[in-house]
Write a protein that holds these residues in place. Structure first.
Motif, PDB file in Angstrom:
ATOM      1  N   ALA A 119       0.849  -1.193   0.000  1.00 57.10           N
ATOM      2  CA  ALA A 119       0.000   0.000   0.000  1.00 57.10           C
ATOM      3  C   ALA A 119       0.881   1.238   0.000  1.00 57.10           C
ATOM      4  O   ALA A 119       2.069   1.179   0.357  1.00 57.10           O
ATOM      5  CB  ALA A 119      -0.945   0.000   1.200  1.00 57.10           C
ATOM      6  N   ILE A 120       0.255   2.349  -0.385  1.00 56.22           N
ATOM      7  CA  ILE A 120       0.983   3.606  -0.474  1.00 56.22           C
ATOM      8  C   ILE A 120       0.082   4.734   0.004  1.00 56.22           C
ATOM      9  O   ILE A 120      -1.124   4.740  -0.272  1.00 56.22           O
ATOM     10  CB  ILE A 120       1.467   3.845  -1.923  1.00 56.22           C
ATOM     11  CG1 ILE A 120       2.390   5.056  -2.002  1.00 56.22           C
ATOM     12  CG2 ILE A 120       0.296   3.969  -2.885  1.00 56.22           C
ATOM     13  CD1 ILE A 120       3.133   5.151  -3.340  1.00 56.22           C
TER      14      ILE A 120
ATOM     15  N   THR B 133       5.166   3.900   2.212  1.00 61.86           N
ATOM     16  CA  THR B 133       4.781   2.643   1.570  1.00 61.86           C
ATOM     17  C   THR B 133       4.850   1.491   2.576  1.00 61.86           C
ATOM     18  O   THR B 133       5.546   1.576   3.582  1.00 61.86           O
ATOM     19  CB  THR B 133       5.693   2.318   0.378  1.00 61.86           C
ATOM     20  OG1 THR B 133       7.058   2.269   0.833  1.00 61.86           O
ATOM     21  CG2 THR B 133       5.553   3.353  -0.718  1.00 61.86           C
ATOM     22  N   TYR B 134       4.120   0.440   2.280  1.00 62.46           N
ATOM     23  CA  TYR B 134       4.030  -0.726   3.145  1.00 62.46           C
ATOM     24  C   TYR B 134       4.085  -1.968   2.254  1.00 62.46           C
ATOM     25  O   TYR B 134       3.477  -1.983   1.182  1.00 62.46           O
ATOM     26  CB  TYR B 134       2.712  -0.729   3.914  1.00 62.46           C
ATOM     27  CG  TYR B 134       2.357   0.593   4.554  1.00 62.46           C
ATOM     28  CD1 TYR B 134       1.742   1.604   3.811  1.00 62.46           C
ATOM     29  CD2 TYR B 134       2.616   0.841   5.901  1.00 62.46           C
ATOM     30  CE1 TYR B 134       1.412   2.824   4.377  1.00 62.46           C
ATOM     31  CE2 TYR B 134       2.282   2.054   6.473  1.00 62.46           C
ATOM     32  CZ  TYR B 134       1.687   3.040   5.714  1.00 62.46           C
ATOM     33  OH  TYR B 134       1.366   4.236   6.287  1.00 62.46           O
TER      34      TYR B 134
ATOM     35  N   LYS C 131       9.005  -7.861  -0.182  1.00 66.64           N
ATOM     36  CA  LYS C 131       9.969  -6.792   0.082  1.00 66.64           C
ATOM     37  C   LYS C 131      11.251  -7.011  -0.716  1.00 66.64           C
ATOM     38  O   LYS C 131      11.787  -8.106  -0.763  1.00 66.64           O
ATOM     39  CB  LYS C 131      10.287  -6.722   1.577  1.00 66.64           C
ATOM     40  CG  LYS C 131       9.191  -6.096   2.413  1.00 66.64           C
ATOM     41  CD  LYS C 131       9.582  -6.034   3.892  1.00 66.64           C
ATOM     42  CE  LYS C 131       8.483  -5.403   4.728  1.00 66.64           C
ATOM     43  NZ  LYS C 131       8.812  -5.392   6.171  1.00 66.64           N
ATOM     44  N   GLY C 132      11.726  -5.941  -1.345  1.00 65.54           N
ATOM     45  CA  GLY C 132      12.930  -6.029  -2.146  1.00 65.54           C
ATOM     46  C   GLY C 132      12.682  -6.481  -3.573  1.00 65.54           C
ATOM     47  O   GLY C 132      13.584  -6.398  -4.414  1.00 65.54           O
ATOM     48  N   ARG C 133      11.476  -6.965  -3.863  1.00 61.56           N
ATOM     49  CA  ARG C 133      11.155  -7.425  -5.225  1.00 61.56           C
ATOM     50  C   ARG C 133      10.053  -6.570  -5.871  1.00 61.56           C
ATOM     51  O   ARG C 133      10.089  -6.346  -7.078  1.00 61.56           O
ATOM     52  CB  ARG C 133      10.689  -8.881  -5.185  1.00 61.56           C
ATOM     53  CG  ARG C 133      11.726  -9.837  -4.645  1.00 61.56           C
ATOM     54  CD  ARG C 133      11.282 -11.293  -4.845  1.00 61.56           C
ATOM     55  NE  ARG C 133      10.050 -11.612  -4.139  1.00 61.56           N
ATOM     56  CZ  ARG C 133       8.939 -12.063  -4.741  1.00 61.56           C
ATOM     57  NH1 ARG C 133       8.919 -12.237  -6.051  1.00 61.56           N
ATOM     58  NH2 ARG C 133       7.860 -12.350  -4.020  1.00 61.56           N
ATOM     59  N   PHE C 134       9.102  -6.124  -5.092  1.00 59.45           N
ATOM     60  CA  PHE C 134       7.976  -5.343  -5.600  1.00 59.45           C
ATOM     61  C   PHE C 134       8.129  -3.886  -5.169  1.00 59.45           C
ATOM     62  O   PHE C 134       8.621  -3.600  -4.064  1.00 59.45           O
ATOM     63  CB  PHE C 134       6.655  -5.868  -5.050  1.00 59.45           C
ATOM     64  CG  PHE C 134       6.224  -7.207  -5.579  1.00 59.45           C
ATOM     65  CD1 PHE C 134       7.085  -8.025  -6.307  1.00 59.45           C
ATOM     66  CD2 PHE C 134       4.927  -7.662  -5.340  1.00 59.45           C
ATOM     67  CE1 PHE C 134       6.670  -9.256  -6.784  1.00 59.45           C
ATOM     68  CE2 PHE C 134       4.497  -8.889  -5.813  1.00 59.45           C
ATOM     69  CZ  PHE C 134       5.369  -9.691  -6.524  1.00 59.45           C
ATOM     70  N   THR C 135       7.669  -2.984  -6.024  1.00 54.42           N
ATOM     71  CA  THR C 135       7.680  -1.564  -5.704  1.00 54.42           C
ATOM     72  C   THR C 135       6.359  -0.938  -6.097  1.00 54.42           C
ATOM     73  O   THR C 135       5.926  -1.071  -7.245  1.00 54.42           O
ATOM     74  CB  THR C 135       8.810  -0.832  -6.434  1.00 54.42           C
ATOM     75  OG1 THR C 135      10.071  -1.423  -6.094  1.00 54.42           O
ATOM     76  CG2 THR C 135       8.838   0.639  -6.038  1.00 54.42           C
ATOM     77  N   ILE C 136       5.725  -0.283  -5.148  1.00 51.96           N
ATOM     78  CA  ILE C 136       4.478   0.434  -5.422  1.00 51.96           C
ATOM     79  C   ILE C 136       4.805   1.912  -5.600  1.00 51.96           C
ATOM     80  O   ILE C 136       5.685   2.452  -4.923  1.00 51.96           O
ATOM     81  CB  ILE C 136       3.437   0.225  -4.299  1.00 51.96           C
ATOM     82  CG1 ILE C 136       2.089   0.805  -4.704  1.00 51.96           C
ATOM     83  CG2 ILE C 136       3.926   0.815  -2.980  1.00 51.96           C
ATOM     84  CD1 ILE C 136       0.951   0.451  -3.743  1.00 51.96           C
TER      85      ILE C 136
ATOM     86  N   ASN D  79       9.402  -7.499  -9.733  1.00 45.05           N
ATOM     87  CA  ASN D  79      10.640  -8.074 -10.260  1.00 45.05           C
ATOM     88  C   ASN D  79      10.937  -9.399  -9.580  1.00 45.05           C
ATOM     89  O   ASN D  79      10.373  -9.708  -8.525  1.00 45.05           O
ATOM     90  CB  ASN D  79      11.802  -7.107 -10.039  1.00 45.05           C
ATOM     91  CG  ASN D  79      11.614  -5.789 -10.753  1.00 45.05           C
ATOM     92  OD1 ASN D  79      11.004  -5.712 -11.820  1.00 45.05           O
ATOM     93  ND2 ASN D  79      12.154  -4.723 -10.165  1.00 45.05           N
ATOM     94  N   SER D  80      11.827 -10.157 -10.166  1.00 44.29           N
ATOM     95  CA  SER D  80      12.240 -11.453  -9.608  1.00 44.29           C
ATOM     96  C   SER D  80      11.022 -12.287  -9.222  1.00 44.29           C
ATOM     97  O   SER D  80      10.947 -12.847  -8.119  1.00 44.29           O
ATOM     98  CB  SER D  80      13.150 -11.235  -8.388  1.00 44.29           C
ATOM     99  OG  SER D  80      14.292 -10.484  -8.733  1.00 44.29           O
ATOM    100  N   LEU D  81      10.092 -12.384 -10.129  1.00 41.91           N
ATOM    101  CA  LEU D  81       8.836 -13.085  -9.829  1.00 41.91           C
ATOM    102  C   LEU D  81       9.075 -14.563  -9.586  1.00 41.91           C
ATOM    103  O   LEU D  81       9.955 -15.190 -10.205  1.00 41.91           O
ATOM    104  CB  LEU D  81       7.843 -12.872 -10.963  1.00 41.91           C
ATOM    105  CG  LEU D  81       7.156 -11.500 -10.937  1.00 41.91           C
ATOM    106  CD1 LEU D  81       6.547 -11.162 -12.287  1.00 41.91           C
ATOM    107  CD2 LEU D  81       6.086 -11.475  -9.852  1.00 41.91           C
ATOM    108  N   LYS D  82       8.260 -15.105  -8.700  1.00 41.44           N
ATOM    109  CA  LYS D  82       8.338 -16.513  -8.326  1.00 41.44           C
ATOM    110  C   LYS D  82       6.995 -17.189  -8.620  1.00 41.44           C
ATOM    111  O   LYS D  82       5.953 -16.521  -8.637  1.00 41.44           O
ATOM    112  CB  LYS D  82       8.635 -16.638  -6.831  1.00 41.44           C
ATOM    113  CG  LYS D  82       9.882 -15.911  -6.371  1.00 41.44           C
ATOM    114  CD  LYS D  82      10.031 -15.990  -4.855  1.00 41.44           C
ATOM    115  CE  LYS D  82      11.263 -15.242  -4.385  1.00 41.44           C
ATOM    116  NZ  LYS D  82      11.412 -15.315  -2.902  1.00 41.44           N
TER     117      LYS D  82
END
Length: 122
Positions: free
Chosen positions: A50-51, A58-59, A65-70, A84-87
Motif C-alpha cells: 500500500a501507499i 509505503t508498506y 519486500k525487495g522485489r515489488f515496488t508500489i 521483479n524477480s517473480l516466483k
C-alpha cells in the motif's frame, strides 16, 4: 462511487518482471491511500502493498519486500506495482484497492478493482 481498473497482468517466467497499473476514476480523491492485494487459487485474499497519498509512505508484506515496488502518479490517478524477480508462488489474481484516508491503516479497503491475473511459470 470510485472505479478502479487494473491492467498489465499476464504470463511470465520465474525471475521475470511485470508492471501492473490501476487507474482510478469517479469520485476518487488523489489523497486516498491505495494498495494491492492478491488471491491465489484456494487461498484467502492477502495484502501485498500500500501507499499513502504521496510516494513517501509505503508498506509491503514480507514476502515481496525487495522485489515489488508500489508507486503512484496523482496527476493521472494511477497507482503502479512493479514486480521483479517473480516466483511461481506470486501467481494470483491481483486486485487494486483504495482507502478513505491518506495513509494505510490496515483496515479493509473501501473500493476494489476487478482484478488482473498474474501467472508465473517455473
Amino acid at each position: 462511487q470510485v472505479q478502479l481498473v487494473e491492467s498489465g497482468g499476464g504470463l511470465v517466467q520465474a525471475g521475470g518482471s511485470l508492471r501492473l497499473s490501476c487507474a482510478a476514476s469517479g469520485r476518487f480523491d488523489s489523497n486516498y491511500a491505495m494498495g494491492w492485494f492478491r488471491q491465489a487459487p484456494g487461498k484467502e485474499r492477502e495484502f501485498v502493498t500500500a501507499i499513502g497519498r504521496s510516494n513517501i509512505t509505503t508498506y509491503y508484506t514480507n514476502s515481496v519486500k525487495g522485489r515489488f515496488t508500489i508507486s503512484r502518479e496523482n496527476a493521472k490517478n494511477t497507482v503502479y506495482l512493479q514486480m521483479n524477480s517473480l516466483k511461481p508462488e506470486d501467481t494470483a489474481v491481483y486486485y487494486c484497492a483504495s482507502f478513505f484516508g491518506t495513509y494505510y491503516t490496515g483496515k479493509r479497503p473501501d473500493y476494489w478493482g476487478q482484478g488482473t491475473q498474474v501467472t508465473v511459470s517455473s
